[in-house]
Scaffold this motif. Structure first.
Motif: not given
Length: 479
Positions: A21-37
């Motif tokens: 539920i928390v993840e859904k509210i935050f709204v993730i997007n795996d297309k966003n590049p992360t700081p690790a890269y």
């Protein structure tokens, strides 16, 4: 064991259901590049497998916190188990998730930088001071404790000061070397030690003939100390701890994709809650009630309680685990505390310079390392008195950061706002009541603790109304 297994079930369900539920509210997007890269520097920023990231995050935020705090809080009886479950799911895991994911969304920013972005420069200046003080206190306390135990276990063959120097030399190395050189290699193993200790004790409880206390709201503290707000400060790492908001950015810089965030941040906090649940139950069971536990704590402190439970339940294997736990696990909290304080100070100095060029890492480490080392040479039990208040002040602030973020994004902000109000009340009441701060009468402290709730509640409602007005204006403009 009905209460214990119900609590265990609720924690796991909290991860599987409320975490989504928390993840859904935050709204993730795996297309966003992360700081690790995006900012891979080979030191702090680099991609890491989510399981390894989860184990490191667990050890970073835990150490012996969910063990020592849990057995100390178990003197209140079953209310400790209630706080662990409710606090962990609805406050601690939400706190850790947003601390990690907001850092990830802002290129691995440290906690004070997130405070500035969402709460303003005035709050940020205060939080920089409080956060750095917290990190230095944690580093000092988790240096002195293991050093004292090493000296004790070797019968003085390794003097306290020599052990202190050895541990601190390791701290400095761990703080400046690339994260995959020491932390990335040995932390998963030590994280496994923490889990094995807890699971072994749980199995021992299952086959023990001693009855495990079932659910009751009665305060069973032998000294009659009040549950509110003391239990929320005593059991912090197993429920909610501001220290975690300073550690999560370390791993946020290594997360491969946004969907890993629930596993790494929310999941590590739930795992810590499970560990705290096991040790709190063991504490109030093994010594035949809270009176026996209080006597054991008075005689040998949390370390003595853990040592006794481990050896009695698990024999020689328990003795080894207890020794590893009491020495190694605090060290693994101290080194990441020093690393995160170095990262915070670097970010602060770079901001003051208004330059993209960061100051040298070794100098920033020395600047935070010297006061931590000097503090570790004094009576470290003195340090613990101030850890609780500063720790939960940081926790409440991080929840307000998450609340403002959700408000600005037009998302369901109550998931962070309600816990934020609760923790603001905890901090306010504790500051008035605790002997190390104002030491006022309990009744006065409880009434006075309503003031910060009223003030922040008023500002919260005002922000909600402002946001709704802005949304209406935008809707009319589009129409």
């Amino acid at each position: 064991m009905l209460t214990f297994f119900t609590a265990l079930f609720l924690l796991i369900a909290g991860y599987m259901i409320y975490g989504k539920i928390v993840e859904k509210i935050f709204v993730i997007n795996d297309k966003n590049p992360t700081p690790a890269y995006e900012t891979n520097d080979g030191v702090d920023y680099m991609p890491m497998h989510p399981i390894k990231g989860w184990l490191i995050q667990l050890l970073n935020i835990a150490g012996l916190g969910p063990v020592f705090g849990a057995v100390a809080g178990a003197v209140y009886g079953p209310p400790a188990l209630i706080w662990i479950v409710v606090g962990c799911i609805f406050a601690g895991a939400v706190h850790d998730y947003f601390a990690g994911m907001l850092s990830l969304r802002h290129n691995g920013s440290q906690f004070p930088a997130l405070v500035e972005r969402y709460l303003g420069k005035g709050v940020k200046a205060f939080i920089y001071i409080v956060s750095l003080a917290l990190m230095i206190l944690v580093t000092a306390a988790f240096t002195a404790g293991p050093a004292e135990l090493i000296s004790l276990k070797t019968n003085g063959a390794i003097p306290f000061f020599a052990a202190l120097v050895i541990i601190f030399a390791y701290f400095v190395m761990a703080a400046v070397l690339p994260i995959n050189k020491i932390i990335g290699r040995i932390y998963p193993f030590f994280g496994a030690v923490l889990i094995i200790m807890a699971v072994s004790v749980m199995i021992g409880l299952m086959f023990s003939s001693t009855p495990i206390p079932n659910l009751t709201f009665e305060n069973q503290h032998p000294a009659g100390l009040p549950v509110w707000p003391l239990i929320m400060v005593t059991i912090s790492c197993g429920a909610i701890s501001g220290f975690h908001s300073t550690q999560s950015p370390i791993i946020a810089r290594t997360v491969k994709k946004e969907s890993d965030g629930r596993k790494v941040f929310f999941g590590a906090m739930i795992a810590e809650g499970v560990i705290a649940l096991i040790w709190a139950t063991a504490g109030m069971t093994f010594f035949h009630g809270t009176g026996g536990l209080a006597d054991a704590l008075a005689a040998g402190g949390p370390a003595g309680v853990i040592d006794t439970i481990s050896i009695e339940m698990l024999g020689s294997a328990g003795a080894i685990l207890a020794f590893l736990g009491a020495i190694i696990l605090p060290i693994t909290t101290g080194d990441t505390a020093l690393r995160s304080s170095r990262m915070m100070l670097t970010e602060a100095v770079a901001g003051l310079r208004k330059s993209r060029k960061a100051p040298k890492m070794i100098w920033m480490t020395i600047c935070v390392g010297i006061p931590a080392f000097l503090l570790s040479t004094i009576d470290y039990t003195f340090l613990w008195r101030y850890l609780g208040f500063t720790n939960q002040t940081v926790a409440a602030t991080m929840l307000w950061v998450a609340t403002v973020y959700l408000l600005k994004e037009g998302k369901l902000h109550y998931i962070a706002g309600i816990p934020a109000l609760f923790m603001t009340g905890v901090v306010g009441t504790y500051f008035l009541y605790a002997p190390e701060t104002l030491n006022l009468d309990y009744g006065i402290s409880v009434i006075g603790g309503l003031i910060p709730i009223a003030v922040t509640g008023f500002l919260y409602i005002k922000a909600i109304m402002k946001q709704r007005t802005a949304e209406v204006k935008d809707a009319l403009y589009e129409h």
